[in-house]
Design a protein around this motif. Structure first.
Motif, PDB file in Angstrom:
ATOM      1  N   UNK A 112      22.233   4.926  30.003  1.00 45.05           N
ATOM      2  CA  UNK A 112      21.925   3.805  30.836  1.00 45.05           C
ATOM      3  C   UNK A 112      21.492   2.522  29.942  1.00 45.05           C
ATOM      4  N   UNK A 113      21.558   2.624  28.643  1.00 43.31           N
ATOM      5  CA  UNK A 113      21.075   1.465  27.761  1.00 43.31           C
ATOM      6  C   UNK A 113      21.889   0.345  27.760  1.00 43.31           C
ATOM      7  N   UNK A 114      23.431   0.594  28.214  1.00 42.67           N
ATOM      8  CA  UNK A 114      24.255  -0.567  28.308  1.00 42.67           C
ATOM      9  C   UNK A 114      24.260  -1.150  29.633  1.00 42.67           C
ATOM     10  N   UNK A 115      23.479  -0.602  30.717  1.00 40.71           N
ATOM     11  CA  UNK A 115      23.663  -1.107  31.955  1.00 40.71           C
ATOM     12  C   UNK A 115      22.939  -2.719  32.047  1.00 40.71           C
ATOM     13  N   UNK A 121      16.149  -6.578  32.657  1.00 43.10           N
ATOM     14  CA  UNK A 121      14.652  -6.726  32.499  1.00 43.10           C
ATOM     15  C   UNK A 121      13.979  -7.157  31.229  1.00 43.10           C
ATOM     16  N   UNK A 122      14.886  -7.417  30.147  1.00 42.66           N
ATOM     17  CA  UNK A 122      14.344  -8.159  28.995  1.00 42.66           C
ATOM     18  C   UNK A 122      14.725  -9.606  28.780  1.00 42.66           C
ATOM     19  N   UNK A 145      22.899  -0.511  21.150  1.00 46.98           N
ATOM     20  CA  UNK A 145      23.229  -0.529  22.606  1.00 46.98           C
ATOM     21  C   UNK A 145      22.942  -1.963  22.884  1.00 46.98           C
ATOM     22  N   UNK A 146      23.346  -2.126  24.249  1.00 45.10           N
ATOM     23  CA  UNK A 146      22.898  -3.602  24.455  1.00 45.10           C
ATOM     24  C   UNK A 146      21.419  -3.944  24.786  1.00 45.10           C
ATOM     25  N   UNK A 147      20.893  -3.172  24.792  1.00 43.31           N
ATOM     26  CA  UNK A 147      19.248  -3.170  24.793  1.00 43.31           C
ATOM     27  C   UNK A 147      18.988  -3.686  23.420  1.00 43.31           C
ATOM     28  N   UNK A 148      19.328  -3.047  22.413  1.00 45.83           N
ATOM     29  CA  UNK A 148      19.033  -3.466  21.073  1.00 45.83           C
ATOM     30  C   UNK A 148      19.314  -5.027  20.800  1.00 45.83           C
ATOM     31  N   UNK A 149      20.676  -5.087  21.373  1.00 43.57           N
ATOM     32  CA  UNK A 149      21.080  -6.658  21.197  1.00 43.57           C
ATOM     33  C   UNK A 149      20.085  -7.684  21.844  1.00 43.57           C
ATOM     34  N   UNK A 150      19.602  -7.116  23.102  1.00 41.88           N
ATOM     35  CA  UNK A 150      18.663  -8.090  24.074  1.00 41.88           C
ATOM     36  C   UNK A 150      17.415  -8.287  23.463  1.00 41.88           C
ATOM     37  N   UNK A 151      16.920  -7.235  22.694  1.00 44.88           N
ATOM     38  CA  UNK A 151      15.581  -7.227  22.199  1.00 44.88           C
ATOM     39  C   UNK A 151      15.681  -8.087  20.897  1.00 44.88           C
TER      40      UNK A 151
END
Length: 302
Positions: A112-115, A121-122, A145-151
């Motif tokens: 779900x790291x691309x959800x 949340x970031x 993942x998209x989480x890494x991109x967002x961070x």
């Protein structure tokens, strides 16, 4: 994060984005249609890289200050390096809330790291903190993942990014995985020699690319490990951060040492390195840096 009252409420309590799967975590290469990383703009936030162990209160307070200070700091804790990160991440978030920050423990799987709900949340985070554990577990869940991109986007917008232990190791590329290589290794002890090719590395998150980060350094006697890597592979600069100690990297790239112990820097960028037999070198510079001292990695020793 969306600018709504519900978002503010969510930030004022320890929230969880938890989804359990019985499937094995996907491999690092399975990116699932991830947006590629963008070119880095000029503005970047500071980095707080902690060597593990118990963090002195002044380090935690400084992280909150860098994130905007009490009443303004909005910090996301990412603790998946530990299998117990759901609990330890919540505890870290509680500590940050006591210092006046809005903090959440964002707990998720790679599936779900691309959800979009996780990524949101970031959106307005002013600080991101990586907890300790196993750096390989953390990269397997987050990297690509998209989480890494967002961070990274938050960091490039000025948010402070920090981590301790495994959460420190992941900040550099190359990243020490913790695995020793070579047929001649002593199976009863780790890194009993200085030898090229004995340290396994992987791609971290690349917030630091001009040095290799090691942690728990003095406490766990990791000099052989870091020296082996510094002498055998670029960038030939390594920072061994002891427990309860941090490197604060500011916008000018300088390293500012904080905490109760030391950071040991091995600089072999101008050393005469001989790999023809036993790994050897002349002209290695070593600095032992304590609280309040500064190191500029752009200055190469003569």
């Amino acid at each position: 994060m969306r600018n709504t009252s519900s978002t503010s409420t969510r930030f004022r309590r320890i929230a969880y984005a938890v989804l359990f799967f019985f499937a094995t975590v996907s491999t690092v290469g399975a990116t699932g249609g991830v947006v590629p990383l963008q070119a880095q703009p000029a503005r970047k936030g500071p980095l707080m890289i902690v060597g593990g162990g118990t963090q002195p209160p002044e380090l935690v307070s400084e992280f909150v200050r860098l994130a905007g200070g009490p009443g303004k700091a909005r910090i996301v804790v990412i603790a998946m390096a530990s299998v117990n990160g759901e609990k330890s991440g919540a505890s870290k978030a509680e500590d940050l809330i006591k210092l006046g920050a809005d903090a959440i423990n964002l707990w998720f799987t790679r599936e779900i790291a691309n959800d979009e709900r996780i990524v949101q949340q970031l959106d307005s985070a002013t600080g991101i903190w990586f907890g300790g554990g196993d750096q390989n577990r953390l990269t397997e869940i987050v990297r690509g993942t998209r989480v890494e991109v967002a961070i990274r986007k938050r960091w490039e917008s000025g948010a402070v990014v920090g981590g301790t232990s495994a959460g420190a190791a992941v900040l550099s590329t190359p990243m020490i995985t913790g695995t020793e290589l070579g047929d001649s290794r002593d199976t009863s002890e780790s890194w009993t020699r200085i030898e090229g090719g004995s340290v396994q590395v992987d791609s971290g998150f690349g917030f630091i690319t001009n040095a290799i980060i090691d942690q728990h350094f003095v406490r766990r006697k990791r000099s052989n490990r870091l020296l082996s890597l510094v002498l055998s592979s670029p960038p030939h600069l390594g920072a061994g951060i002891d427990e309860g100690t941090a490197i604060l990297v500011t916008a000018d790239g300088k390293w500012h040492i904080m905490g109760r112990s030391v950071v040991i820097v091995y600089d072999a960028r101008r050393a005469e390195i001989d790999k023809s037999g036993a790994l050897s070198a002349r002209g290695i510079r070593m600095d032992v840096l304590s609280n309040g001292m500064t190191f500029d990695p752009t200055n190469k020793p003569r």
